[in-house]
Design an enzyme around this catalytic site. Structure first.
Site: not given
Ligand code: GAR
Length: 208
Positions: A12-14, A91, A93-94, A108, A110
């Site tokens: 969940g850093t994003n 993670m 796909i919907l 999203n 990516h």
């Molecule tokens: C992030 O790098 C995001 O871009 C990627 O997973 C990581 C999640 O990090 N997402 C995907 O690969 C989706 N296809 P987070 O949980 O720390 O945000």
């Protein structure tokens, strides 16, 4: 004020970047009202709780297939009256039951420059492993709308970083997160909430 629901699966850093942006006023005209996790143990849930954001767990493992799971997600989004759905490290796909009803309302992030290193099977660290294996000299992240094809919806924003000789997937992932994902995801969310993303012939453009 737009009602933002964030879907997560992991660290969940994003999500944290979105929460920080909300607190500092970078996200205009929108508020995160719920965080939904596909994984009961996701650290992202702690981040939401620490910031008094309601959470909901819809465990992917408890559903036999993506269609059944997506219907459950759809019910939750409808109940929450989501104006914008953000996939922040989600993670799963919907299915199109969600992407059609929420067309141009799901964003999203990516971790690559779409159309490179994307689609089914390209997620998390795997994306960076593939980029290093290929030997690309730049990589980055893409913020895009979600449609019925994995990572194929209209691109909103992209940002680039250099790939260095000694990069590991972890180092490259961190550089892309810090320099691109954590900045562009909140920016795209803010643009959406201010109705500043225009769709013309299936492509997204930012308006002034
Ligand atoms: C992030 O790098 C995001 O871009 C990627 O997973 C990581 C999640 O990090 N997402 C995907 O690969 C989706 N296809 P987070 O949980 O720390 O945000």
């Amino acid at each position: 004020m737009k009602n933002i629901v964030v879907l997560v699966s992991g660290g969940g850093t994003n999500l944290q970047a979105l929460i920080d942006a909300q607190k500092s006023g970078i996200i205009k005209n929108g508020e995160i009202t719920c965080v939904i996790s596909s994984n009961p143990n996701a650290y992202a849930l702690e981040r939401a709780k620490n910031n008094d954001i309601p959470t909901k767990i819809i465990p992917r493992k408890e559903y036999p297939d993506s269609v059944t799971y997506s219907h459950e997600i759809l019910n939750a989004l409808n109940e929450l009256k989501a104006d914008l759905v953000v996939l922040a490290g989600f993670m799963t796909i919907l299915d199109e039951c969600v992407t059609k009803e929420y067309a141009y309302k799901i964003i999203n992030v990516h971790p690559a420059l779409i159309p490179s290193f994307c689609g089914e099977g390209f997620y998390g660290l795997k994306v960076h492993e593939k980029a290093l294996e290929y030997g690309v000299k730049v990589s980055g992240a893409t913020i895009h709308f979600v449609n019925e094809k994995a990572d194929a919806g209209a691109i909103i924003l992209q940002g680039v970083v250099n790939v260095k000789k000694d990069d590991t997937p972890e180092i490259l992932q961190r550089r892309i997160m810090e320099n691109v994902e954590w900045k562009l995801l909140p920016e795209a969310v803010s643009l959406f909430c201010q109705d500043r993303i225009e769709i013309i012939n299936g492509k997204a453009y930012v308006t002034e």
